[in-house]
Motif scaffolding. Sequence first.
Motif, PDB file in Angstrom:
ATOM      1  N   GLY A  75       0.807  -1.226   0.000  1.00  0.00           N
ATOM      2  CA  GLY A  75       0.000   0.000   0.000  1.00  0.00           C
ATOM      3  C   GLY A  75       0.833   1.265   0.000  1.00  0.00           C
ATOM      4  O   GLY A  75       0.283   2.374  -0.090  1.00  0.00           O
ATOM      5  N   CYS A  76       2.144   1.134   0.106  1.00  0.00           N
ATOM      6  CA  CYS A  76       3.034   2.301   0.031  1.00  0.00           C
ATOM      7  C   CYS A  76       3.413   2.637  -1.411  1.00  0.00           C
ATOM      8  O   CYS A  76       4.092   3.642  -1.658  1.00  0.00           O
ATOM      9  CB  CYS A  76       4.304   2.057   0.840  1.00  0.00           C
ATOM     10  N   LYS A  77       2.998   1.814  -2.357  1.00  0.00           N
ATOM     11  CA  LYS A  77       3.282   2.110  -3.772  1.00  0.00           C
ATOM     12  C   LYS A  77       2.611   3.428  -4.149  1.00  0.00           C
ATOM     13  O   LYS A  77       1.423   3.619  -3.913  1.00  0.00           O
ATOM     14  CB  LYS A  77       2.766   0.981  -4.664  1.00  0.00           C
ATOM     15  N   GLY A  78       3.386   4.306  -4.756  1.00  0.00           N
ATOM     16  CA  GLY A  78       2.868   5.623  -5.131  1.00  0.00           C
ATOM     17  C   GLY A  78       3.331   6.720  -4.195  1.00  0.00           C
ATOM     18  O   GLY A  78       3.216   7.899  -4.520  1.00  0.00           O
ATOM     19  N   LEU A  79       3.851   6.346  -3.043  1.00  0.00           N
ATOM     20  CA  LEU A  79       4.389   7.326  -2.111  1.00  0.00           C
ATOM     21  C   LEU A  79       5.842   7.660  -2.475  1.00  0.00           C
ATOM     22  O   LEU A  79       6.544   6.841  -3.067  1.00  0.00           O
ATOM     23  CB  LEU A  79       4.339   6.796  -0.672  1.00  0.00           C
ATOM     24  N   ASN A  80       6.264   8.842  -2.059  1.00  0.00           N
ATOM     25  CA  ASN A  80       7.651   9.262  -2.273  1.00  0.00           C
ATOM     26  C   ASN A  80       8.529   8.731  -1.135  1.00  0.00           C
ATOM     27  O   ASN A  80       8.956   9.477  -0.259  1.00  0.00           O
ATOM     28  CB  ASN A  80       7.715  10.787  -2.369  1.00  0.00           C
ATOM     29  N   LEU A  81       8.773   7.419  -1.169  1.00  0.00           N
ATOM     30  CA  LEU A  81       9.559   6.782  -0.103  1.00  0.00           C
ATOM     31  C   LEU A  81      11.024   7.167  -0.239  1.00  0.00           C
ATOM     32  O   LEU A  81      11.622   6.995  -1.301  1.00  0.00           O
ATOM     33  CB  LEU A  81       9.432   5.259  -0.184  1.00  0.00           C
ATOM     34  N   VAL A  82      11.610   7.656   0.842  1.00  0.00           N
ATOM     35  CA  VAL A  82      13.022   8.067   0.826  1.00  0.00           C
ATOM     36  C   VAL A  82      13.895   7.179   1.713  1.00  0.00           C
ATOM     37  O   VAL A  82      15.117   7.350   1.759  1.00  0.00           O
ATOM     38  CB  VAL A  82      13.177   9.544   1.224  1.00  0.00           C
ATOM     39  N   GLY A  83      13.279   6.231   2.411  1.00  0.00           N
ATOM     40  CA  GLY A  83      14.046   5.307   3.245  1.00  0.00           C
ATOM     41  C   GLY A  83      13.102   4.363   3.962  1.00  0.00           C
ATOM     42  O   GLY A  83      11.928   4.698   4.183  1.00  0.00           O
ATOM     43  N   CYS A  84      13.616   3.193   4.304  1.00  0.00           N
ATOM     44  CA  CYS A  84      12.804   2.169   4.974  1.00  0.00           C
ATOM     45  C   CYS A  84      13.712   1.391   5.922  1.00  0.00           C
ATOM     46  O   CYS A  84      14.917   1.257   5.668  1.00  0.00           O
ATOM     47  CB  CYS A  84      12.238   1.163   3.973  1.00  0.00           C
ATOM     48  N   ASP A  85      13.119   0.865   6.983  1.00  0.00           N
ATOM     49  CA  ASP A  85      13.873  -0.073   7.808  1.00  0.00           C
ATOM     50  C   ASP A  85      12.978  -1.197   8.303  1.00  0.00           C
ATOM     51  O   ASP A  85      11.752  -1.086   8.308  1.00  0.00           O
ATOM     52  CB  ASP A  85      14.590   0.624   8.987  1.00  0.00           C
ATOM     53  N   LEU A  86      13.634  -2.293   8.664  1.00  0.00           N
ATOM     54  CA  LEU A  86      12.977  -3.472   9.234  1.00  0.00           C
ATOM     55  C   LEU A  86      13.784  -3.822  10.474  1.00  0.00           C
ATOM     56  O   LEU A  86      14.957  -4.208  10.375  1.00  0.00           O
ATOM     57  CB  LEU A  86      12.983  -4.616   8.204  1.00  0.00           C
ATOM     58  N   VAL A  87      13.184  -3.654  11.642  1.00  0.00           N
ATOM     59  CA  VAL A  87      13.951  -3.722  12.886  1.00  0.00           C
ATOM     60  C   VAL A  87      13.417  -4.788  13.842  1.00  0.00           C
ATOM     61  O   VAL A  87      12.294  -5.278  13.692  1.00  0.00           O
ATOM     62  CB  VAL A  87      13.953  -2.350  13.606  1.00  0.00           C
ATOM     63  N   GLU A  88      14.254  -5.109  14.821  1.00  0.00           N
ATOM     64  CA  GLU A  88      13.904  -5.915  15.997  1.00  0.00           C
ATOM     65  C   GLU A  88      13.831  -7.425  15.752  1.00  0.00           C
ATOM     66  O   GLU A  88      13.256  -8.152  16.560  1.00  0.00           O
ATOM     67  CB  GLU A  88      12.612  -5.409  16.669  1.00  0.00           C
ATOM     68  N   VAL A  89      14.462  -7.924  14.699  1.00  0.00           N
ATOM     69  CA  VAL A  89      14.588  -9.372  14.538  1.00  0.00           C
ATOM     70  C   VAL A  89      15.701  -9.869  15.468  1.00  0.00           C
ATOM     71  O   VAL A  89      16.832  -9.387  15.408  1.00  0.00           O
ATOM     72  CB  VAL A  89      14.912  -9.754  13.079  1.00  0.00           C
ATOM     73  N   SER A  90      15.363 -10.824  16.322  1.00  0.00           N
ATOM     74  CA  SER A  90      16.306 -11.357  17.304  1.00  0.00           C
ATOM     75  C   SER A  90      16.417 -12.872  17.101  1.00  0.00           C
ATOM     76  O   SER A  90      15.570 -13.636  17.572  1.00  0.00           O
ATOM     77  CB  SER A  90      15.806 -11.033  18.717  1.00  0.00           C
ATOM     78  N   PRO A  91      17.435 -13.315  16.379  1.00  0.00           N
ATOM     79  CA  PRO A  91      17.478 -14.703  15.907  1.00  0.00           C
ATOM     80  C   PRO A  91      17.467 -15.774  16.997  1.00  0.00           C
ATOM     81  O   PRO A  91      16.979 -16.880  16.760  1.00  0.00           O
ATOM     82  CB  PRO A  91      18.771 -14.759  15.093  1.00  0.00           C
TER      83      PRO A  91
END
Length: 316
Positions: free
Chosen positions: A272-288
């Motif tokens: 649903g973010c397609k079409g937005l002016n995305l300038v950065g993204c992160d995916l956090v808090e994965v603890s293996p």
Amino acid sequence: MTTSEFNQPLGGNDMPRFGGTTTMMRLPAQDTAQGLDACFVGVPMDIGTSNRSGTRHGPRAIRAESCMLRPYNMATGAGPFAKMQVADIGDVAINTFDLKKTAEIITEAYHEILKHDCVPLTLGGDHTLTYPVLRAIKAKHGPVALIHVDAHADTNEHMFGEAIAHGTPFRRAVEDGLLINDKVFQIGLRGTGYAPGDFDWGREQGFTVIPAEECWHKSLTPLMDDIRARIGDAPVYLTYDIDSLDPAFAPGTGTVEMGGLTTIQALEIVRGCKGLNLVGCDLVEVSPQYDVSGSTALIGSNLLYEMLCVLPKTWA
Ligand code: MN
Ligand code: MN
């Protein structure tokens, strides 16, 4: 497959998927963001966590579990590697003995990445990292809209007396003027609090808070239609805390809350973010360590790929 001017993920017919160098999506590695439209970059830190640690191992686990990802998105038709130059630029050399110095190191590293007009896709690492990343984003783009998917608001004033921790990044971001407050959307918040109004601080700043209960049993595509309309052309940063997902899907994280989002809803949010002016993204808090099947890291790697698939240049 035709030859491309752009980097391609190493295919499963060229090297078994369980072999080769462990980069994100088996892309080429390079030392800087020079010449890249987007990069994957790790921030291997857990010294900002408040409960279970272990997210320092997140970037490596996400890279390992990304080995199955193929270049084309069968649902959306996106082919990011046909349109953009992408590589894995490795990890930020944080100081694991000093959280405040680490925040400065992260901001400096992202100034360097952004100098190359490259969109950073960050593999965390605990959620502390988003505040120093946003400082660099503001220097490049000005204040940004924010889509923040999380079980937690992360707007504490302090944690154990400290201003910088994984529960404070969006409080600090507001104080520093890094955000367009009325274009901030917090999705998936839930669980227990210290006071009934714990999620209201953001609302008082202009944030829109969508608690998990408002997401239950439904598609989030209409929500994202509304969010896109309200953000418009503003630059946007997407920050995705894996603990937004229900622990049935993503147990490998440090501060678990029941009653969370489904993986289908996660896809609806990112797509649903397609079409937005995305300038950065992160995916956090994965603890293996808490991720016995590896599925938390695998879901994280897929969501990072989906983020790549909605960057403006993928559809330009
Ligand atoms: Mn968080
Ligand atoms: Mn969280």
